[in-house]
Design a protein around this motif. Structure first.
Motif, mmCIF file in Angstrom:
data_model
loop_
_atom_site.group_PDB
_atom_site.id
_atom_site.type_symbol
_atom_site.label_atom_id
_atom_site.label_comp_id
_atom_site.label_asym_id
_atom_site.label_seq_id
_atom_site.Cartn_x
_atom_site.Cartn_y
_atom_site.Cartn_z
ATOM 1 N N VAL A 266 0.846 -1.242 0.070
ATOM 2 C CA VAL A 266 0.007 -0.159 -0.055
ATOM 3 C C VAL A 266 0.750 1.043 0.293
ATOM 4 O O VAL A 266 1.727 1.635 0.995
ATOM 5 C CB VAL A 266 -0.893 -0.050 1.181
ATOM 6 C CG1 VAL A 266 -1.856 1.265 1.361
ATOM 7 C CG2 VAL A 266 -1.669 -1.361 1.223
ATOM 8 N N LEU A 267 0.901 1.980 -1.114
ATOM 9 C CA LEU A 267 1.560 3.035 -1.050
ATOM 10 C C LEU A 267 0.974 4.690 -0.732
ATOM 11 O O LEU A 267 -0.470 4.519 -0.494
ATOM 12 C CB LEU A 267 1.936 3.514 -2.531
ATOM 13 C CG LEU A 267 3.239 2.652 -2.914
ATOM 14 C CD1 LEU A 267 3.176 1.230 -2.833
ATOM 15 C CD2 LEU A 267 4.211 3.216 -4.060
ATOM 16 N N GLU A 268 1.719 5.584 -0.429
ATOM 17 C CA GLU A 268 0.933 6.804 0.345
ATOM 18 C C GLU A 268 -0.209 7.450 -0.600
ATOM 19 O O GLU A 268 -0.863 8.131 0.015
ATOM 20 C CB GLU A 268 2.092 7.841 0.561
ATOM 21 C CG GLU A 268 3.040 8.258 -0.449
ATOM 22 C CD GLU A 268 4.308 8.897 0.304
ATOM 23 O OE1 GLU A 268 4.349 9.143 1.492
ATOM 24 O OE2 GLU A 268 4.997 9.328 -0.587
ATOM 25 N N ARG A 274 -10.231 1.817 0.326
ATOM 26 C CA ARG A 274 -10.279 0.637 -0.728
ATOM 27 C C ARG A 274 -9.207 -0.036 -0.457
ATOM 28 O O ARG A 274 -9.548 -1.258 -0.590
ATOM 29 C CB ARG A 274 -9.956 1.536 -2.211
ATOM 30 C CG ARG A 274 -10.285 0.681 -3.358
ATOM 31 C CD ARG A 274 -10.235 1.552 -4.753
ATOM 32 N NE ARG A 274 -10.107 0.698 -5.724
ATOM 33 C CZ ARG A 274 -9.621 0.980 -6.983
ATOM 34 N NH1 ARG A 274 -9.083 2.167 -6.861
ATOM 35 N NH2 ARG A 274 -9.476 0.170 -8.037
ATOM 36 N N ALA A 275 -7.999 0.468 -0.027
ATOM 37 C CA ALA A 275 -6.971 -0.483 0.333
ATOM 38 C C ALA A 275 -7.274 -1.490 1.434
ATOM 39 O O ALA A 275 -6.838 -2.580 1.602
ATOM 40 C CB ALA A 275 -5.578 0.244 0.553
ATOM 41 N N ALA A 276 -7.800 -0.909 2.586
ATOM 42 C CA ALA A 276 -8.196 -1.645 3.531
ATOM 43 C C ALA A 276 -9.080 -2.756 3.435
ATOM 44 O O ALA A 276 -9.202 -3.912 4.039
ATOM 45 C CB ALA A 276 -8.580 -0.944 4.973
ATOM 46 N N ALA A 277 -10.200 -2.512 2.438
ATOM 47 C CA ALA A 277 -11.279 -3.223 2.155
ATOM 48 C C ALA A 277 -10.586 -4.685 1.541
ATOM 49 O O ALA A 277 -10.993 -5.837 1.663
ATOM 50 C CB ALA A 277 -12.396 -2.703 1.326
ATOM 51 N N MET A 297 1.501 -7.400 4.922
ATOM 52 C CA MET A 297 0.929 -5.902 4.685
ATOM 53 C C MET A 297 2.020 -5.037 4.365
ATOM 54 O O MET A 297 2.666 -4.846 5.454
ATOM 55 C CB MET A 297 -0.151 -5.669 5.232
ATOM 56 C CG MET A 297 -1.439 -6.520 4.979
ATOM 57 S SD MET A 297 -3.047 -5.856 5.843
ATOM 58 C CE MET A 297 -3.886 -7.276 5.440
ATOM 59 N N LEU A 298 2.598 -4.587 3.557
ATOM 60 C CA LEU A 298 3.795 -3.841 3.451
ATOM 61 C C LEU A 298 3.192 -2.414 2.859
ATOM 62 O O LEU A 298 2.488 -2.015 1.835
ATOM 63 C CB LEU A 298 4.674 -4.214 2.298
ATOM 64 C CG LEU A 298 5.688 -5.226 2.418
ATOM 65 C CD1 LEU A 298 5.118 -6.510 2.975
ATOM 66 C CD2 LEU A 298 6.409 -5.624 1.290
ATOM 67 N N VAL A 299 3.258 -1.354 4.148
ATOM 68 C CA VAL A 299 2.467 -0.064 4.016
ATOM 69 C C VAL A 299 3.561 1.012 4.181
ATOM 70 O O VAL A 299 4.402 1.028 5.050
ATOM 71 C CB VAL A 299 1.417 -0.299 5.195
ATOM 72 C CG1 VAL A 299 0.519 1.050 5.204
ATOM 73 C CG2 VAL A 299 0.530 -1.381 5.042
ATOM 74 N N CYS A 418 -1.593 -1.548 -4.045
ATOM 75 C CA CYS A 418 -2.541 -0.296 -4.154
ATOM 76 C C CYS A 418 -1.800 1.118 -4.391
ATOM 77 O O CYS A 418 -1.124 1.507 -3.489
ATOM 78 C CB CYS A 418 -3.172 -0.448 -2.666
ATOM 79 S SG CYS A 418 -4.124 -1.791 -2.414
ATOM 80 N N THR A 419 -1.768 1.393 -5.391
ATOM 81 C CA THR A 419 -1.516 2.816 -5.778
ATOM 82 C C THR A 419 -1.932 3.195 -7.188
ATOM 83 O O THR A 419 -2.218 2.161 -8.035
ATOM 84 C CB THR A 419 0.153 2.877 -5.843
ATOM 85 O OG1 THR A 419 0.635 4.075 -6.406
ATOM 86 C CG2 THR A 419 0.707 1.868 -7.105
ATOM 87 N N ASN A 420 -1.868 4.401 -7.605
ATOM 88 C CA ASN A 420 -2.313 4.698 -8.888
ATOM 89 C C ASN A 420 -1.203 5.397 -9.629
ATOM 90 O O ASN A 420 -1.402 6.040 -10.845
ATOM 91 C CB ASN A 420 -3.362 5.848 -8.916
ATOM 92 C CG ASN A 420 -4.570 5.368 -8.345
ATOM 93 O OD1 ASN A 420 -5.139 4.557 -8.591
ATOM 94 N ND2 ASN A 420 -5.334 6.182 -7.169
ATOM 95 N N ARG A 421 0.002 5.285 -9.120
ATOM 96 C CA ARG A 421 1.120 5.874 -9.941
ATOM 97 C C ARG A 421 1.500 4.878 -10.742
ATOM 98 O O ARG A 421 2.361 3.930 -10.696
ATOM 99 C CB ARG A 421 2.429 5.963 -8.811
ATOM 100 C CG ARG A 421 1.991 7.014 -7.834
ATOM 101 C CD ARG A 421 2.816 8.518 -8.090
ATOM 102 N NE ARG A 421 4.078 8.379 -8.544
ATOM 103 C CZ ARG A 421 5.280 8.577 -7.761
ATOM 104 N NH1 ARG A 421 5.140 8.904 -6.279
ATOM 105 N NH2 ARG A 421 6.352 8.333 -8.288
#
Ligand code: NAD
Length: 484
Positions: A266-268, A274-277, A297-299, A418-421
């Motif tokens: 999970v990126l910043e 959405r990521a937690a779900a 979980m790598l956060v 989980c990122t949009n980049r």
């Protein structure tokens, strides 16, 4: 409640061995126990080496000649029967595995998908043709290919975690390619394999195409792997056993789908709700017992606190208990021994500095969904595969570090990001040492048709999924004819 004395369940089932269409009983039986109630839900025969030989020889002696249409019809009929009998089938699987009805209705849908995809693939012409006049030294000829079933028998060995779907992923592609199979399902959940086999016979499968032998692997596994008529062993299960099969199989084809230790990264920039779900679904569905469950979980550290808060809230809301209670998302894990192992791994992590945020309670084979943070990659709970509903959070600062931690275990099955980049997505796809990278999905996301499988200790890189399994279950023959 867990019972201390073993009683029989009202729908107790004494399943036979299935060899060449004969339903055989056996002097020795294995008990199948409901992990939730502790009741005996059935027995299966405990095959000996002679039974295994008979099963393999019966399969070998039979040469299937089903047309593509006939194979597709059988597979489609079973998909339809199974859908009609979703409640009966999911009840049975739930009783022997402790998985929740919710998880199992989903599993039945997946099995039906496997059957339908195999039916469709059976109808697809898999031959190719090549003109030979392509270069200066070419000729007016043409090379053709055709896929043929194996001469020898396929042995399929399956794990407990998706009791029927793991079986379907091996048996349906074998039928679609006109092969013969000897199936040895997990001794923990053999009844659902028997059930699927009976449905296939009901739908018209020639019985020698599928034998089901059950028993103690210490007694029969070696014969299954090394019998001279066995040409391919397809195994899904743990790494140690997979590697021992590889060592014994000799000059035979092997397909190994082994353990996983999949991260959700999970990126910043991620939408944290959405990521937690995704995190809870990936971690707790099927009681966390998926090869592709989220096991780490790598956060990114800058958002670790708000992500963790959401994760803990969703975890506390993840209902668990009686698998037949429609309100429960989750049932038990496979047995009390497994639950004790998860607890001991979490306890060990806590003594080494991890912080327990929720869960880590156990009653019999019920293990509460558990979140721990301040986890270090060296802790056993994340270094090894923890095959249950545990969410260990590891914080990282940079993308380089996330990739290094992700690649830092022996496993290489799948991953979720989980990122949009887009620039970072490219890096994850290229640099993660895994078989699958799912962006904005759980690592377990797939369709039953598409290629699936891992690298490193998770597998040799040969994939499953209906299409790939059909490739590995066939020999490709070429022939050429004197016209262009
Ligand atoms: P397991 O390895 O204990 O057992 C799997 C099968 O192997 C069972 O049928 C068992 O009876 C049989 N077996 C036991 N000893 C054997 C031997 N010496 N030789 C041959 N076969 C033997 O696995 P499990 O506990 O049933 O399942 C959980 C494991 O399976 C996890 O590690 C999970 O990650 C893995 N798995 C992998 C995938 C994948 O596709 N990569 C999918 C599901 C599960």
């Amino acid at each position: 409640m867990m019972a201390t004395v073993i009683h029989e369940h009202p729908s107790f089932r004494a399943a036979p061995m299935l060899i060449g269409g004969r339903r055989e009983t056996c002097g020795r039986v294995l008990d199948v126990i409901d992990p939730y109630s502790g009741q005996r839900v059935g027995t299966v025969p405990m095959a000996g080496i002679e039974d295994v030989r008979r099963a393999i020889e019966t399969a070998y002696a039979y040469r299937p000649r089903l047309t593509r249409y006939a194979r597709a019809q059988i597979l489609e009929r079973v998909a339809a029967l199974l859908r009609e009998r979703t409640e009966e089938a999911s009840d049975l699987i739930s009783r022997e595995s402790g998985l929740s009805k919710k998880d199992l209705r989903y599993e039945i849908g997946r099995v039906a998908d496997v059957l339908l995809f195999a039916a469709k693939e059976a109808l697809r012409d898999d031959s190719q043709s090549f003109s030979c006049d392509l270069t200066p030294h070419g000729k007016a000829r043409r090379v053709f290919t055709q896929c043929e079933p194996l001469d020898g028998v396929i042995v399929a060995i399956t794990p407990f975690n998706h009791p029927m779907n793991q079986v379907a992923h091996k048996v349906a592609p074998a039928i679609a390619t006109n092969n013969r199979v000897v199936l040895k399902p997990s001794e923990k959940v053999p009844l659902s394999a028997q059930y699927l086999a009976e449905l296939l016979y009901e739908a018209g499968l020639p019985e020698p195409m599928l034998q089901v032998v059950t028993g103690d692997p210490r007694e029969i596994a070696d014969e299954l792997i090394t019998h001279r008529h066995v040409q391919l062993v397809t195994f899904t299960g743990g790494v140690a056993i997979g590697k021992s099969i590889a060592a014994k199989a000799g000059y035979r084809r092997i397909v190994l789908e082994l353990g996983g230790n999949d991260p959700l990264i999970v990126l910043e920039d991620a939408d944290l709700d959405r990521a937690a779900a995704l995190a809870v679904q990936g971690s707790y569905r099927n009681s966390g017992q998926r090869c592709t469950a989220v096991k780490r979980m790598l956060v990114q550290r800058s958002i670790a606190a708000p992500f963790t808060e959401r994760l803990v809230e969703l975890t506390r809301a993840w209902t668990f208990g009686d698998p037949f209670d429609e309100d429960n998302e989750m049932g038990t894990v496979i047995d009390e021994r497994a639950a004790l192992l998860f607890k001991s791994r979490v306890d060990e992590a806590i003594t080494q500095g991890a912080r327990l945020l929720t869960g880590n309670t156990r009653r019999g084979a019920l293990f509460a969904p558990t979140v721990i943070d301040r986890v270090d990659p060296s802790m056993t709970v994340v270094r090894e595969e923890t095959f249950g509903p545990v969410s260990p959070i590891i914080a990282f600062d940079t993308v380089d570090e996330a990739i290094r931690i992700s690649n830092g275990t022996a496993y290489g099955l799948s991953s979720g990001i989980c990122t949009n980049r887009l620039d970072l997505i490219r890096r994850f796809v290229d640099e993660l040492q895994v078989g699958t990278v799912n962006i904005w999905e759980v690592p377990g996301y797939r369709i039953e048709l598409s290629p699936f499988g891992g690298i490193k200790d998770s597998g040799l890189g040969y994939k499953e999924g209906v299409q790939e399994a059909m490739k590995s279950f066939t020999n490709l023959k070429t022939f050429s004819l004197p016209w262009g």
